[in-house]
Design a protein around this motif. Sequence first.
Motif, PDB file in Angstrom:
ATOM      1  N   GLU A   1      12.871   3.598  -0.262  1.00 22.92           N
ATOM      2  CA  GLU A   1      13.036   3.347   1.213  1.00 22.92           C
ATOM      3  C   GLU A   1      13.743   1.973   0.981  1.00 22.92           C
ATOM      4  O   GLU A   1      14.334   1.537   0.026  1.00 22.92           O
ATOM      5  CB  GLU A   1      11.475   3.034   1.760  1.00 22.92           C
ATOM      6  CG  GLU A   1      10.676   4.166   1.579  1.00 22.92           C
ATOM      7  CD  GLU A   1      10.546   4.944   2.984  1.00 22.92           C
ATOM      8  OE1 GLU A   1      10.830   4.370   3.955  1.00 22.92           O
ATOM      9  OE2 GLU A   1      10.192   5.995   2.828  1.00 22.92           O
ATOM     10  N   SER A   2      13.778   0.982   2.080  1.00 18.05           N
ATOM     11  CA  SER A   2      14.476  -0.064   1.719  1.00 18.05           C
ATOM     12  C   SER A   2      13.476  -0.958   0.972  1.00 18.05           C
ATOM     13  O   SER A   2      12.630  -1.280   1.118  1.00 18.05           O
ATOM     14  CB  SER A   2      14.507  -0.842   3.141  1.00 18.05           C
ATOM     15  OG  SER A   2      15.113  -2.027   3.126  1.00 18.05           O
ATOM     16  N   VAL A   3      14.302  -1.339  -0.096  1.00 17.96           N
ATOM     17  CA  VAL A   3      13.805  -2.106  -1.346  1.00 17.96           C
ATOM     18  C   VAL A   3      14.674  -3.280  -1.661  1.00 17.96           C
ATOM     19  O   VAL A   3      15.891  -3.451  -1.379  1.00 17.96           O
ATOM     20  CB  VAL A   3      13.652  -1.379  -2.718  1.00 17.96           C
ATOM     21  CG1 VAL A   3      13.257  -2.246  -3.817  1.00 17.96           C
ATOM     22  CG2 VAL A   3      12.898  -0.246  -2.381  1.00 17.96           C
TER      23      VAL A   3
ATOM     24  N   GLY B   1       0.701  -1.215   0.005  1.00 24.32           N
ATOM     25  CA  GLY B   1       0.041  -0.035  -0.070  1.00 24.32           C
ATOM     26  C   GLY B   1       0.576   1.358  -0.031  1.00 24.32           C
ATOM     27  O   GLY B   1       0.117   2.375   0.114  1.00 24.32           O
ATOM     28  N   LYS B   2       2.134   1.181   0.009  1.00 21.26           N
ATOM     29  CA  LYS B   2       3.017   2.293  -0.030  1.00 21.26           C
ATOM     30  C   LYS B   2       4.019   2.426  -0.897  1.00 21.26           C
ATOM     31  O   LYS B   2       4.473   1.406  -1.373  1.00 21.26           O
ATOM     32  CB  LYS B   2       3.453   2.850   1.160  1.00 21.26           C
ATOM     33  CG  LYS B   2       4.503   1.770   1.645  1.00 21.26           C
ATOM     34  CD  LYS B   2       5.131   2.349   3.073  1.00 21.26           C
ATOM     35  CE  LYS B   2       6.335   1.536   3.407  1.00 21.26           C
ATOM     36  NZ  LYS B   2       7.268   2.182   4.421  1.00 21.26           N
ATOM     37  N   SER B   3       4.446   3.732  -1.497  1.00 20.05           N
ATOM     38  CA  SER B   3       5.176   3.774  -2.465  1.00 20.05           C
ATOM     39  C   SER B   3       6.830   3.454  -1.893  1.00 20.05           C
ATOM     40  O   SER B   3       7.123   3.814  -0.885  1.00 20.05           O
ATOM     41  CB  SER B   3       5.379   5.123  -2.876  1.00 20.05           C
ATOM     42  OG  SER B   3       6.546   5.445  -3.817  1.00 20.05           O
ATOM     43  N   VAL B   4       7.414   2.416  -2.479  1.00 17.06           N
ATOM     44  CA  VAL B   4       8.759   2.005  -2.357  1.00 17.06           C
ATOM     45  C   VAL B   4       9.823   2.441  -2.843  1.00 17.06           C
ATOM     46  O   VAL B   4      11.268   2.405  -2.655  1.00 17.06           O
ATOM     47  CB  VAL B   4       8.825   0.424  -1.884  1.00 17.06           C
ATOM     48  CG1 VAL B   4       8.019   0.005  -0.921  1.00 17.06           C
ATOM     49  CG2 VAL B   4       8.516  -0.132  -3.282  1.00 17.06           C
ATOM     50  N   MET B   5       9.559   2.950  -4.338  1.00 15.21           N
ATOM     51  CA  MET B   5      10.407   3.430  -5.200  1.00 15.21           C
ATOM     52  C   MET B   5       9.913   4.259  -6.215  1.00 15.21           C
ATOM     53  O   MET B   5       8.925   3.862  -6.601  1.00 15.21           O
ATOM     54  CB  MET B   5      11.233   2.231  -5.753  1.00 15.21           C
ATOM     55  CG  MET B   5      12.542   2.639  -6.785  1.00 15.21           C
ATOM     56  SD  MET B   5      13.206   1.390  -7.608  1.00 15.21           S
ATOM     57  CE  MET B   5      14.892   1.591  -6.580  1.00 15.21           C
TER      58      MET B   5
ATOM     59  N   ALA C   1      20.449 -11.995  -6.841  1.00 10.05           N
ATOM     60  CA  ALA C   1      20.562 -10.720  -5.957  1.00 10.05           C
ATOM     61  C   ALA C   1      19.383 -11.016  -4.563  1.00 10.05           C
ATOM     62  O   ALA C   1      18.472 -11.552  -4.927  1.00 10.05           O
ATOM     63  CB  ALA C   1      20.077  -9.526  -6.334  1.00 10.05           C
ATOM     64  N   SER C   2      20.135 -10.580  -3.478  1.00 11.82           N
ATOM     65  CA  SER C   2      19.219 -10.632  -2.170  1.00 11.82           C
ATOM     66  C   SER C   2      19.725  -9.394  -1.152  1.00 11.82           C
ATOM     67  O   SER C   2      20.883  -8.807  -1.657  1.00 11.82           O
ATOM     68  CB  SER C   2      19.386 -11.949  -1.388  1.00 11.82           C
ATOM     69  OG  SER C   2      20.728 -12.067  -1.063  1.00 11.82           O
ATOM     70  N   GLY C   3      19.008  -9.313  -0.304  1.00  9.85           N
ATOM     71  CA  GLY C   3      19.338  -8.172   0.637  1.00  9.85           C
ATOM     72  C   GLY C   3      18.645  -7.005   0.291  1.00  9.85           C
ATOM     73  O   GLY C   3      17.748  -7.134  -0.396  1.00  9.85           O
ATOM     74  N   ALA C   4      19.224  -5.720   0.706  1.00  9.82           N
ATOM     75  CA  ALA C   4      18.189  -4.566   0.502  1.00  9.82           C
ATOM     76  C   ALA C   4      19.008  -3.595   0.259  1.00  9.82           C
ATOM     77  O   ALA C   4      20.164  -3.233   0.431  1.00  9.82           O
ATOM     78  CB  ALA C   4      17.388  -4.352   1.845  1.00  9.82           C
TER      79      ALA C   4
END
Length: 169
Positions: A94-96, A59-63, A111-114
Amino acid sequence: HDRLARPGPASGVRRDPRITIDGLLDKPRFGEVHLDRATFGGAYATKRMESRAELFREGKSVMSATASIPVDLQLAATPTRMLSDSLHGKIRSESVDLAILETVSPAVVNASGAFAANLDIGGVWPRPQLSGNITISNGALGLAPLGGVKLSELNANLEFVGDSLQVER
């Protein structure tokens, strides 16, 4: 609900067209990254493309990204499409999930992590300038062009200033 792109009305003349496009993806999946939706759009007029994209999760913008690019999209032959003029843009997140990079570059695999990004794009084409930073937390990724070389335990702050990059652990 999915639509890849919806062209808006085109107008103008062949050598100076006006073009718009908007798009929405409902519940897109990029590798292991699942999103609520992705939106994008753009408008072209007077040799400049204004574009935007935004990714939403829970529900929120992450990028989000915006760009203003000098380009000649006249509907006729032209010696060069990319014009030597100012660039403007922003990338914010934010953290993606780092896995989203796999959708942008086929060179990145597993790829993994944030990561979190706060980048501004400026300069003149063909020499863009970046300012801001990207922070990587608990990252790992493979680089296909290097024979699948695996980078792991990536924790860094990448600071961009003009044409320089400073890496801090």
